[in-house]
Design a protein around this motif. Structure first.
Motif, PDB file in Angstrom:
ATOM      1  N   SER A   1     -13.188 -12.787  56.893  1.00  0.00           N
ATOM      2  CA  SER A   1     -12.817 -13.086  54.907  1.00  0.00           C
ATOM      3  C   SER A   1     -13.939 -13.333  54.097  1.00  0.00           C
ATOM      4  N   GLU A   2     -14.718 -14.375  54.049  1.00  0.00           N
ATOM      5  CA  GLU A   2     -15.647 -14.835  53.641  1.00  0.00           C
ATOM      6  C   GLU A   2     -15.966 -13.538  53.190  1.00  0.00           C
ATOM      7  N   LEU A   3     -16.914 -12.419  53.621  1.00  0.00           N
ATOM      8  CA  LEU A   3     -17.245 -10.527  53.263  1.00  0.00           C
ATOM      9  C   LEU A   3     -16.317 -10.133  52.436  1.00  0.00           C
ATOM     10  N   VAL A   4     -15.416 -10.737  52.589  1.00  0.00           N
ATOM     11  CA  VAL A   4     -13.873  -9.601  52.199  1.00  0.00           C
ATOM     12  C   VAL A   4     -13.472  -9.869  50.714  1.00  0.00           C
ATOM     13  N   ARG A   5     -13.287 -10.868  51.002  1.00  0.00           N
ATOM     14  CA  ARG A   5     -12.757 -11.607  49.561  1.00  0.00           C
ATOM     15  C   ARG A   5     -14.614 -11.499  48.574  1.00  0.00           C
ATOM     16  N   GLN A   6     -15.263 -11.580  48.741  1.00  0.00           N
ATOM     17  CA  GLN A   6     -16.045 -11.794  47.308  1.00  0.00           C
ATOM     18  C   GLN A   6     -17.150 -10.125  47.965  1.00  0.00           C
ATOM     19  N   TYR A   7     -16.375  -9.301  48.695  1.00  0.00           N
ATOM     20  CA  TYR A   7     -17.142  -7.736  48.961  1.00  0.00           C
ATOM     21  C   TYR A   7     -16.479  -6.319  47.759  1.00  0.00           C
TER      22      TYR A   7
ATOM     23  N   SER B   1     -14.532   1.169  41.925  1.00  0.00           N
ATOM     24  CA  SER B   1     -14.107   1.964  43.277  1.00  0.00           C
ATOM     25  C   SER B   1     -14.386   1.544  44.407  1.00  0.00           C
ATOM     26  N   ALA B   2     -12.925   2.321  45.768  1.00  0.00           N
ATOM     27  CA  ALA B   2     -12.688   1.997  47.286  1.00  0.00           C
ATOM     28  C   ALA B   2     -14.196   1.093  47.238  1.00  0.00           C
ATOM     29  N   ALA B   3     -15.103   0.241  48.508  1.00  0.00           N
ATOM     30  CA  ALA B   3     -15.779  -0.321  48.599  1.00  0.00           C
ATOM     31  C   ALA B   3     -15.584   0.183  50.325  1.00  0.00           C
ATOM     32  N   TYR B   4     -16.801   0.265  50.436  1.00  0.00           N
ATOM     33  CA  TYR B   4     -16.602   0.675  51.838  1.00  0.00           C
ATOM     34  C   TYR B   4     -16.091  -1.138  52.928  1.00  0.00           C
TER      35      TYR B   4
ATOM     36  N   THR C   1     -17.072   8.194  57.635  1.00  0.00           N
ATOM     37  CA  THR C   1     -17.684   7.900  56.699  1.00  0.00           C
ATOM     38  C   THR C   1     -18.621   8.407  56.479  1.00  0.00           C
ATOM     39  N   ARG C   2     -19.327   8.786  55.313  1.00  0.00           N
ATOM     40  CA  ARG C   2     -21.319   9.171  54.903  1.00  0.00           C
ATOM     41  C   ARG C   2     -21.059   7.783  53.765  1.00  0.00           C
ATOM     42  N   PRO C   3     -21.557   6.712  54.221  1.00  0.00           N
ATOM     43  CA  PRO C   3     -21.715   5.443  53.456  1.00  0.00           C
ATOM     44  C   PRO C   3     -23.094   5.614  52.795  1.00  0.00           C
ATOM     45  N   ASP C   4     -23.899   5.991  51.206  1.00  0.00           N
ATOM     46  CA  ASP C   4     -25.201   5.597  51.323  1.00  0.00           C
ATOM     47  C   ASP C   4     -25.872   4.511  51.362  1.00  0.00           C
ATOM     48  N   HIS C   5     -27.364   5.341  51.557  1.00  0.00           N
ATOM     49  CA  HIS C   5     -28.044   3.929  51.566  1.00  0.00           C
ATOM     50  C   HIS C   5     -28.504   3.196  50.627  1.00  0.00           C
TER      51      HIS C   5
END
Length: 445
Positions: free
Chosen positions: A42-48, A53-56, A96-100
Motif C-alpha cells: 500500500s505504501e508503494l502504491v500510494r507514492q507511485y 501517464s499510467a505507471a507500471y 508488458t515492456r517496462p523500460d530500463h
C-alpha cells in the motif's frame, strides 16, 4: 518419409494467448508473483501512482527485480531486454515492456520500502510453517562497491598533489603576466589551464575535509577504548599487580598518511579481499537461521572487520516481530569475538557462541569423544562461553555455522551472480543487500 512436429510462425492465434499457460505450475516466477501478491504494498502504491501517464504497477516492477536478482539478472537494461526475450520475465510483466529507466528509478526510489518488505517475507515464511527462530549464524562478506579503488585519494597524496597544483597555478599566473614581453607556447591556453587546476584544488579540498572528519570520528571511538585500557591498567596497579606491556598512547585526531576517500563513492572503504588483495568494498552481514538457511537479518557496514557488527545485528533482532519466535543462540567466528560482544548477547538473553580462536580442522579422536569438563564456578560470561564451546553439544552447535551462512554467501555470489553493488552510497547499499537477501529467501522458500 520423415515425420516432424510442424513449425509454423505465420498462422495467427485462433484464440487470444494466455500468459498463464506459458510456465509450469511449479516455476519460480509463479512463486515470486504469488509471494509479492501477499505482501502489503500500500505504501508503494500510494507514492507511485496518480500523476501523468499510467505507471507500471509496483507489484510487477518489484516482481521483476526479485526474480531478476534470484536468477542472476541485476542490470535494469538486462531486465528490460529479458522482458522481450525471456518467457519467465514476460510472465511476471504480463507481456508488458517496462523500460530500463522505469525499473532503475523504481529500484533507486523505493529501497527503504523494500527493506521493510524483507521482514514481511519472513512473516509469510512463518505463516507457511517454514521459519521459527532459534539458532542463527552470523557472518560477513566483502561486496565490491560501484567504484574503483584507483579513484581513492589518500591524505598524503592529496597534500602532495595540492602543493604541486598550487605551484603550477603560480607558474601559469606569472606566465600570463609576462606574455606581453615573451610569447606563450603554442596551444597553451593559460586561463583554461588555471581554471582546470582551480577546479581540481576545490575537489581536493572537499576530499581533505571528509578525511579530517573521519579522523575526528575515529579519534572519538579510539578515545573510549583508550580510557577503558587506562582504567583496566589502573585497576591492576591498585590490586598490586604490574600491568604487562607499555602504557597505551592517547589517540590523535590528525589524519594518518594512508587515510583516504573515494572520489566516486565516498561512503565505501578500502577493505581486504579473500584473494589477499584490497578492494573498494562494503561489508555485507547476514544472520541466517540454522534450520532453514533463510536470512533473518541483513546488514551493511563500512567497517573492514566484524568486531563492531554484533551490536547492530542485536538491535535488528530485537526489532523483529514476536511472531517469528525468539533467537536463543548466536553463532559467529573468531572475527566477532570480544568480551563486549559476549556481554551484549547476554544482555539480550541470547546465548553467544563466538569462537575465541581459530578452530582446528582435525580434533584428536580421544579428545573428540572425551567427557565434558566440569562447568567453571565463575560469573565471568566469557569463561562460561569458553566452556560451552568445548563441550560436545557446543561443538555440534557451533559446527552449524559453517554449513549455514557460508553456503548462502556462496550461492548469492556464484549462482545468483551478485558480487557488486549497483548503486553508490551506504543507504543504497543497505537497500540493495536487503533486496538481494529477500530474493534469496523467496528462492529458498
Amino acid at each position: 518419409m520423415s515425420r516432424f512436429v510442424a513449425v509454423d510462425r505465420d498462422t495467427a492465434y485462433l484464440l487470444p494467448p494466455s500468459v498463464d499457460e506459458w510456465l509450469p505450475q511449479d516455476h519460480l516466477a509463479r512463486f515470486v508473483v504469488e509471494v509479492i501478491d501477499q505482501l502489503d504494498l500500500s505504501e508503494l502504491v500510494r507514492q507511485y501512482a496518480g500523476r501523468g501517464s499510467a505507471a507500471y504497477h509496483p507489484a510487477m516492477l518489484l516482481g521483476l527485480l526479485v526474480y531478476g536478482y534470484a536468477t542472476g539478472v541485476h542490470s535494469s537494461r538486462k531486465i528490460e531486454r529479458a522482458c522481450h526475450d525471456s518467457v519467465a520475465f514476460r510472465f511476471i510483466a504480463a507481456n508488458t515492456r517496462p523500460d530500463h529507466d522505469s525499473i532503475a528509478t523504481f529500484r533507486r526510489r523505493f529501497l527503504p520500502q523494500i527493506e521493510a518488505l524483507f521482514v514481511h517475507v519472513l512473516v509469510l515464511a512463518r505463516e507457511m510453517n517454514c521459519l521459527k527462530l532459534g539458532n542463527i549464524a552470523l557472518d560477513g562478506t566483502k561486496i565490491a562497491a560501484n567504484a574503483s579503488k584507483h579513484r581513492a585519494l589518500s591524505w598524503e597524496y592529496a597534500n602532495r598533489i595540492e602543493a604541486q597544483l598550487r605551484q603550477e597555478v603560480q607558474l601559469l599566473l606569472k606566465l600570463a603576466e609576462d606574455s606581453d614581453s615573451r610569447p606563450v607556447n603554442d596551444g597553451l591556453d593559460v586561463p583554461a589551464e588555471i581554471a582546470r587546476r582551480e577546479q581540481r584544488l576545490g575537489a581536493i579540498a572537499q576530499a581533505k575535509t571528509k578525511i579530517e572528519q573521519r579522523a575526528r570520528e575515529r579519534q572519538a571511538v579510539e578515545q573510549q577504548e583508550y580510557e577503558a585500557k587506562c582504567a583496566k591498567r589502573q585497576a591492576q596497579r591498585e590490586a598490586g599487580k604490574k600491568p604487562r606491556g607499555q602504557d597505551p598512547q592517547p589517540p590523535s585526531s590528525e589524519p594518518k598518511p594512508g587515510d583516504q576517500v573515494n572520489l566516486t563513492d565516498e561512503e565505501s572503504r578500502i577493505m581486504p579481499s579473500s584473494d589477499g588483495g584490497f578492494g573498494q568494498s562494503y561489508n555485507a552481514q547476514a544472520a541466517v537461521d540454522t534450520q532453514t538457511m533463510l536470512v533473518v537479518i541483513p546488514h551493511v557496514s563500512q567497517a573492514p572487520n566484524d568486531k563492531r557488527e554484533i551490536a547492530a545485528v542485536l538491535d535488528k533482532v530485537q526489532a523483529l516481530p514476536q511472531a517469528l519466535g525468539r533467537v536463543s543462540t548466536l553463532l559467529a567466528d573468531t572475527g566477532y569475538f570480544s568480551a563486549a560482544n559476549v556481554l551484549a548477547c547476554e544482555a539480550q538473553f541470547i546465548e553467544p557462541l563466538l569462537s575465541m580462536k581459530r578452530e582446528s580442522h582435525h580434533i584428536p579422536v580421544l579428545q573428540r569423544f572425551a567427557a565434558d569438563a566440569p562447568a567453571p564456578e565463575t560469573d565471568d560470561p566469557v569463561a562460561k562461553m569458553a566452556h560451552r564451546l568445548g563441550t560436545k553439544k557446543g561443538r555440534v552447535l557451533y559446527g552449524l555455522r559453517k554449513q549455514t551462512v557460508e553456503p548462502v554467501f556462496g550461492i548469492i555470489k556464484r549462482v545468483m551472480g551478485w558480487r557488486q553493488m549497483s548503486m553508490r552510497g551506504l543507504d543504497k547499499a543497505r537497500g540493495e543487500w536487503s533486496l538481494v537477501t529477500m530474493a534469496w529467501n523467496i528462492k529458498r522458500l
